[in-house]
Design an enzyme around this catalytic site. Structure first.
Site, PDB file in Angstrom:
ATOM      1  N   GLY A  19       0.823  -1.205   0.000  1.00  0.00           N
ATOM      2  CA  GLY A  19       0.000   0.000   0.000  1.00  0.00           C
ATOM      3  C   GLY A  19       0.850   1.243   0.000  1.00  0.00           C
ATOM      4  O   GLY A  19       2.030   1.210   0.355  1.00  0.00           O
ATOM      5  N   GLY A  21       0.418   5.802   0.568  1.00  0.00           N
ATOM      6  CA  GLY A  21      -0.383   7.005   0.803  1.00  0.00           C
ATOM      7  C   GLY A  21       0.423   8.233   0.488  1.00  0.00           C
ATOM      8  O   GLY A  21       1.493   8.151  -0.128  1.00  0.00           O
ATOM      9  N   GLY A  22      -0.055   9.392   0.959  1.00  0.00           N
ATOM     10  CA  GLY A  22       0.605  10.653   0.642  1.00  0.00           C
ATOM     11  C   GLY A  22       2.010  10.750   1.189  1.00  0.00           C
ATOM     12  O   GLY A  22       2.917  11.226   0.516  1.00  0.00           O
ATOM     13  N   MET A  23       2.225  10.336   2.447  1.00  0.00           N
ATOM     14  CA  MET A  23       3.540  10.463   3.066  1.00  0.00           C
ATOM     15  C   MET A  23       4.127   9.110   3.464  1.00  0.00           C
ATOM     16  O   MET A  23       5.176   9.069   4.079  1.00  0.00           O
ATOM     17  CB  MET A  23       3.436  11.337   4.325  1.00  0.00           C
ATOM     18  N   VAL A  26       3.358   1.184   2.815  1.00  0.00           N
ATOM     19  CA  VAL A  26       3.160   0.058   3.708  1.00  0.00           C
ATOM     20  C   VAL A  26       3.693  -1.206   3.048  1.00  0.00           C
ATOM     21  O   VAL A  26       3.414  -1.484   1.871  1.00  0.00           O
ATOM     22  CB  VAL A  26       1.656  -0.120   4.058  1.00  0.00           C
ATOM     23  N   LYS A  41       4.763   0.260   8.270  1.00  0.00           N
ATOM     24  CA  LYS A  41       4.437   1.531   7.624  1.00  0.00           C
ATOM     25  C   LYS A  41       5.661   2.428   7.683  1.00  0.00           C
ATOM     26  O   LYS A  41       6.157   2.754   8.763  1.00  0.00           O
ATOM     27  CB  LYS A  41       3.253   2.188   8.336  1.00  0.00           C
ATOM     28  N   ASP A 138      -9.736  10.873  10.772  1.00  0.00           N
ATOM     29  CA  ASP A 138      -9.588  10.597   9.340  1.00  0.00           C
ATOM     30  C   ASP A 138     -10.345   9.331   8.946  1.00  0.00           C
ATOM     31  O   ASP A 138      -9.849   8.510   8.177  1.00  0.00           O
ATOM     32  CB  ASP A 138      -8.107  10.465   8.972  1.00  0.00           C
TER      33      ASP A 138
END
Length: 560
Positions: A19, A21-23, A26, A41, A138
Site C-alpha cells: 500500500g 499514501g501521501g507520506m 506500507v 508503515k 480521518d
C-alpha cells in the site's frame, strides 16, 4: 523506500509493498524468528518536513496507540527510527479496504454498511473513552479494512490526536476533504468525539451511495436522492451525523449506535403503519417489569432508551415537512416520556400558536393529552411532580388562552393556568406577570359585581393599577417580543373600551396618555432594536398594536 528482501532491525524481512499514501508506504514483512507476518508503515522524514505534521507528534501519537487493545484496532508493536524514515510495525490485516470494495463493486448493501457502522461506533467509543480521549479524525473507507470473517479494522492513525481540555483549537488542521468535519480546518474550536461522528456519517454516505464526498459535486446530499430504495431512517441518521454545527450532531457514540440499531423504526413507512414510539415505550415498560424489579443498571439502561427515543422524535418534529408531521412527532415523544415539559411547550409555541390562534379544537386536543394515563397517573399528574417545570407549562398555557384562544383570547379560562403557574419558581418577571394576568383574568368575572353589602368587589382603579404594573420593565428581554406586544395591545385595547370607567374610578386622562407613550417607547427601545431576530409575525403584531394605540388615543381625546 525500503528494499524488498532487506532485513530491518535484524528481524523484519521486507517481502513486498502492499500500500501507499501521501507520506507513507506500507510493506508486508516477516519476522523470521517468530514466523509471523507484520505490516510495516514507512513514513519518510522529508515528506513529514513539508507537511503540517512533525516527527515528534508522530512518535507521541504512535506510542500512545501501542497501549490500546481492541478487536477492531491493529496492534502496534514497534517504532523504529530508521535512516530517513520512521517505521511503525503493526499487525498485518488480511483483507481489503472498504474503498476498494466500493471502487470495484459500487454501493455496498445497506444492511452490511449498518453492521460495519455499528462496529465503528464501538471502536470509536473505545478511543473516545481513553483518558484523555483519542480523536481519530480521518475516518473514511480507505482507512477501514474488511477481513474475510466480515469484521472491520480501523487502520492508519496518522492524524489521530488527544483531546485536551486546555486547547482552544487543534494545532494542526488535518483530515481528508469531503470526509472531514468543518472544525478540522481551524477557526471553529478543537476537534472532539463529534468530529469522528461527522466522519462516520460521510463514510456511511460513501458506502451506501457509491458517491465519494471528496469528488464532484463535493457535497453531502440526502442518500435517497441517489437511491430511493435506501432507508429513510438511515437517511435521517446520516443527515444528523453530518450537521455542520457539532451541537446538532449525535453527541456521543452510544446515541449514534442506538440510532443505527433502530434505524428501521425511523422509516416513514414504518411510522405510518404503527405508533412506533408508543410501542417502544410499551416494550420498555414490559421489559422493565419483566426483568423483575431489575437492578439499577437495567433501570438506567431503560431510561437511556427512553431518552434517546424521545430525542429522536423531537428531532423529527424540528425537521417535520408539515405542521401535522411535527405535531404527530411531538405527541408521540410525549407518549414516550410524559415527564419532559419541553415537548409540551414545543407543541404549544411552535404548533398550536404558529398562527397565533389557539383554536377550540387545539385546546380540546391539549386537554385530552393531559388526561391520558401512563401507569396509574395522568400525564398532567406526572408533570406536576416537577413543580417548577409544571409552573412554566401552566404559564405558557395561560398565555395561549389569555391572548390567542379562538384568535381573541379567553381570559376566564386563562385564570386557572396562571394560578397554577404562581405555585412554582418561575423567573421573577414571569412569576409577577402570571400573578397579574391571573388577577386581571379574574376581573372579567368580578368587575361590576357587588357583595352582600352592596359594595363593588373590585374596582376599575384596581384593574388599571394591575394593567399598568403588567406593562412595566423590558418584557421583551424577560419573556419575548410576542408576549410584550400582546400585553401592550391589551393595555391599549382596555383604554379604548374602558377609558370612561377608568376616568370615573380616578384614573386621569394624562395617566392614560402616559401609558400609551410608555408603550411606544418600549416598542422603539426593546423591540425595534432586535434587528435580524425580529420575525415577520412580530412586525405584523406591531402594526396591530399601532392601530390599537391610535384608537385608544382617539377615545382619550373625547374625554378631555
Amino acid at each position: 523506500m525500503l528494499e524488498i528482501g532487506s532485513v530491518i532491525d535484524n528481524k523484519y524481512k521486507i517481502l513486498n509493498k502492499i500500500g501507499q499514501g501521501g507520506m507513507s508506504v506500507v510493506y508486508l514483512a516477516m519476522n523470521e524468528r517468530a514466523n509471523k507476518q507484520w505490516a510495516i508503515k514507512e513514513i519518510r522524514k522529508d515528506a513529514v518536513a513539508s507537511s503540517e505534521i512533525n516527527l515528534a507528534s508522530i512518535k507521541t501519537e504512535t506510542e500512545l496507540l501501542k497501549n490500546l487493545n481492541h478487536p477492531n484496532l491493529p496492534s502496534i508493536v514497534d517504532i523504529i527510527d530508521y535512516d530517513d524514515s520512521i517505521l511503525i510495525v503493526m499487525d498485518y490485516i488480511e483483507g481489503n479496504t472498504l474503498k476498494k470494495a466500493v471502487d470495484e463493486y459500487g454501493p455496498q448493501p445497506q444492511e452490511a454498511v449498518i453492521e460495519w457502522a455499528k462496529q465503528l461506533c464501538d471502536v470509536l467509543g473505545y478511543l473516545h473513552s481513553q483518558n484523555p480521549p483519542i480523536i481519530y479524525r480521518d475516518l473514511k473507507p480507505g482507512n477501514i479494512m474488511l477481513k474475510p470473517d466480515g469484521t472491520i479494522v480501523l487502520i492508519d492513525f496518522g492524524t489521530a490526536r488527544q483531546y485536551k481540555d486546555t486547547n482552544i483549537e487543534d494545532t494542526t488542521c488535518l483530515g481528508t476533504r469531503g470526509y472531514a468535519a468543518p472544525e478540522q480546518f481551524g477557526g471553529q474550536g478543537q476537534t472532539d468525539a463529534r468530529t469522528d461522528i461527522y466522519c462516520l456519517g460521510t463514510t456511511i454516505y460513501h458506502l451506501v451511495t457509491g458517491k465519494n464526498p471528496s469528488e464532484p459535486p463535493y457535497e453531502i446530499r440526502n442518500i435517497r436522492y441517489w437511491n430511493e430504495a435506501l432507508s429513510s431512517g438511515l437517511e435521517k441518521i446520516v443527515a444528523k451525523c453530518t450537521q455542520l454545527d457539532p451541537e446538532k450532531r449525535y453527541q456521543n457514540d452510544k446515541d449514534l449506535l442506538f440510532a443505527l440499531e433502530h434505524y428501521d423504526e425511523l422509516d416513514e413507512t414504518y411510522r405510518k403503519k404503527e405508533k412506533i414510539k408508543i410501542s417502544i415505550f410499551v416494550i420498555f415498560m414490559v421489559l422493565t417489569i419483566a426483568s423483575g424489579l431489575c437492578s439499577l443498571f437495567s433501570y438506567r439502561h431503560a431510561k437511556h432508551i427512553q431518552q434517546v427515543s424521545h430525542d429522536l422524535l423531537v428531532d423529527d418534529a424540528n425537521r417535520g415537512f408539515t405542521t401535522a408531521d411535527s405535531k404527530e412527532a411531538l405527541i408521540n415523544a410525549i407518549a414516550i416520556d410524559p415527564s419532559q415539559v419541553d415537548s409540551y411547550i414545543n407543541l404549544i409555541d411552535n404548533i398550536y400558536l404558529e398562527d397565533e390562534n389557539f383554536t377550540q379544537d387545539e385546546a380540546a386536543e391539549f386537554r385530552e393529552l393531559l388526561i391520558r394515563t401512563s401507569g396509574k397517573n395522568t400525564y398532567e399528574q406526572i408533570l406536576a411532580r416537577d413543580v417548577d417545570s409544571y409552573s412554566l407549562l401552566a404559564y405558557k398555557v395561560g398565555l395561549a388562552y389569555y391572548y390567542s384562544y379562538e384568535g381573541e383570547g379567553n381570559k376566564q379560562q386563562s385564570a386557572y393556568w396562571f394560578n397554577k403557574a404562581t405555585e412554582g419558581n418561575l423567573n421573577p418577571n414571569q412569576l409577577e406577570r402570571a400573578r397579574l394576568l391571573g388577577a386581571i383574568a379574574d376581573y372579567y368575572v368580578t368587575l361590576g359585581a357587588v357583595d352582600k353589602a352592596g359594595d363593588s368587589e373590585v374596582t376599575y382603579k384596581d384593574y388599571w393599577e394591575d394593567l399598568s404594573s403588567l406593562c412595566e420593565g423590558n418584557i421583551t428581554e424577560s419573556d419575548n417580543a410576542n408576549t410584550a406586544i400582546a400585553i401592550y395591545k391589551e393595555m391599549a385595547s382596555q383604554i379604548c373600551v374602558n377609558a370612561l370607567q377608568f376616568k370615573k374610578a380616578g384614573v386621569s386622562v394624562s395617566d392614560m396618555q402616559l401609558q400609551l407613550q410608555n408603550i411606544e417607547k418600549h416598542v422603539k427601545e426593546d423591540i425595534d432594536t432586535m434587528g435580524d431576530e425580529k420575525t415577520e409575525r412580530v412586525e405584523e403584531l406591531e402594526e396591530e398594536l399601532a392601530t390599537n394605540i391610535e384608537k385608544a388615543q382617539q377615545t382619550i381625546s373625547m374625554l378631555e
